[in-house]
Write a protein that holds these residues in place. Sequence first.
Motif, PDB file in Angstrom:
ATOM      1  N   THR A 214      42.899  48.786  42.151  1.00  0.00           N
ATOM      2  CA  THR A 214      42.884  47.634  40.925  1.00  0.00           C
ATOM      3  C   THR A 214      42.037  46.761  41.557  1.00  0.00           C
ATOM      4  OG1 THR A 214      45.503  47.739  40.955  1.00  0.00           O
ATOM      5  CG2 THR A 214      44.214  45.603  40.518  1.00  0.00           C
ATOM      6  N   ASP A 218      39.044  45.866  38.751  1.00  0.00           N
ATOM      7  CA  ASP A 218      38.720  44.632  38.245  1.00  0.00           C
ATOM      8  C   ASP A 218      37.111  43.977  38.459  1.00  0.00           C
ATOM      9  OD1 ASP A 218      41.239  43.987  37.462  1.00  0.00           O
ATOM     10  OD2 ASP A 218      41.713  43.019  39.259  1.00  0.00           O
ATOM     11  N   ASP A 259      50.907  47.197  37.121  1.00  0.00           N
ATOM     12  CA  ASP A 259      50.871  45.859  37.423  1.00  0.00           C
ATOM     13  C   ASP A 259      51.303  44.909  36.144  1.00  0.00           C
ATOM     14  OD1 ASP A 259      50.174  43.132  37.958  1.00  0.00           O
ATOM     15  OD2 ASP A 259      48.549  43.877  39.065  1.00  0.00           O
ATOM     16  N   ARG A 262      49.317  41.522  35.517  1.00  0.00           N
ATOM     17  CA  ARG A 262      48.224  41.694  35.166  1.00  0.00           C
ATOM     18  C   ARG A 262      48.055  42.430  33.645  1.00  0.00           C
ATOM     19  NH1 ARG A 262      46.235  43.315  39.145  1.00  0.00           N
ATOM     20  NH2 ARG A 262      44.382  42.001  39.677  1.00  0.00           N
TER      21      ARG A 262
END
Length: 423
Positions: A214, A218, A259, A262
Amino acid sequence: MIRVLRSVVVLFVLAVTGLAGIEVSRLHAPSPLERTGAQVAADALPRLAFLRQALDRGSARDMQALFPEGWFFSYALYGLTWVDVGSHSPAQRDRALAEARWALSQLDSADGRAVFDAALDPPYGVFYQGWTTWLRAGVVALAGPGAPERDRLAGDAGALADAFGRRLDRTGSPFLTAYPGQAWPCDSVVALAAVRLAGTLTGTDRSALVARWTKAADTRRDVATGLLPHTVDAVTGEPTSGARATSQVIILRFLRDLDPGRGAGDWIAFRDRFASDVPGLPGVREHPTGEDLPGDVDSGPLFHGLSASASAVALGDAVLYGDRPAAAALTGLAEGAGLAVQWDGTRRYLGGALPVGDAFLAWSLAARPWTGDNLTAATGPSWTWRLPWYAVLALLLAPAWLLALVAARIPPLGRPPRATPPP
């Protein structure tokens, strides 16, 4: 003759009015969020019956001629929808397991691997391994303890996890290749979600890998939209194109399991940039608002910038993120524009001309969270999106009713019109 003409006109007007009424009712079809699990399962059965008939007649090969994963998706989505149906309705569990296992066996075959490269890491690429492992995890979750697929699931998920680890170690990229020299972030999101779910089912903690992935992902988001990009460099993982709906709706479906927080944020951002601005068509745009680009093999033909396939998958996203307005609008649009016909226990759209499209829609309408709690991220349009449909239907009905009024005033043959008496 006049009586016959009047009867024909009346029957025509009644038929047209009845069809308009059916169309209005379809625009108000309840979304999966407005139905019980048993109702969702019952609604899926005729759709799945059509898909099984189509698969038995060779529809997967027909769909393969239209886009590179047409064969694979035809079976994968059929199996995944059955997993959801078995979870929605315990009464359908045994049948759901049998059908999902049959679909999985097709993916495990030589035909299932035919278009993928065994030399990739992982073998046959992240697309093939990700979707297959996800379906296998669904079968294990539905079957419960003692599922014979459990050991294979652990092995495949472990191989995927190792491939992600190697790629992160060597290049820092979180995205694996699906075909030689080509990588799409959506494929890696599916695969990592499968790794995480498999870990939960087999008692293996993958949280460190998910956190590492992640963080790397990102840093490679599309600057313009803040979302994961459509394509990336196969080595570095740096974006080579911006976010697009075709891949974003897949990312959102599986980011929900990786997630949830998110994912909910990305769903809101996606709706803000990709929601339709065409009156009466609350679908999703293939490209962000302001970018009027043509469609391609990934998106299919676009209508005023809208992608039918992305809109169908976005319906499932709306369900998983608890977006009731968006789910209601996308369900109504699919039913209103799809011209569905149901008979002999099957339900098909557009005459059954594109079974893989029916498969994506069935998968969305049966959607349910595989992990985590329910979410609420309302972004959809109000009920007023239907007003253009009402207006069009009214305009179409007006001439028919005018014809009926004219026919009613035609006098029978052989009898002159009744004279108006003098005052």
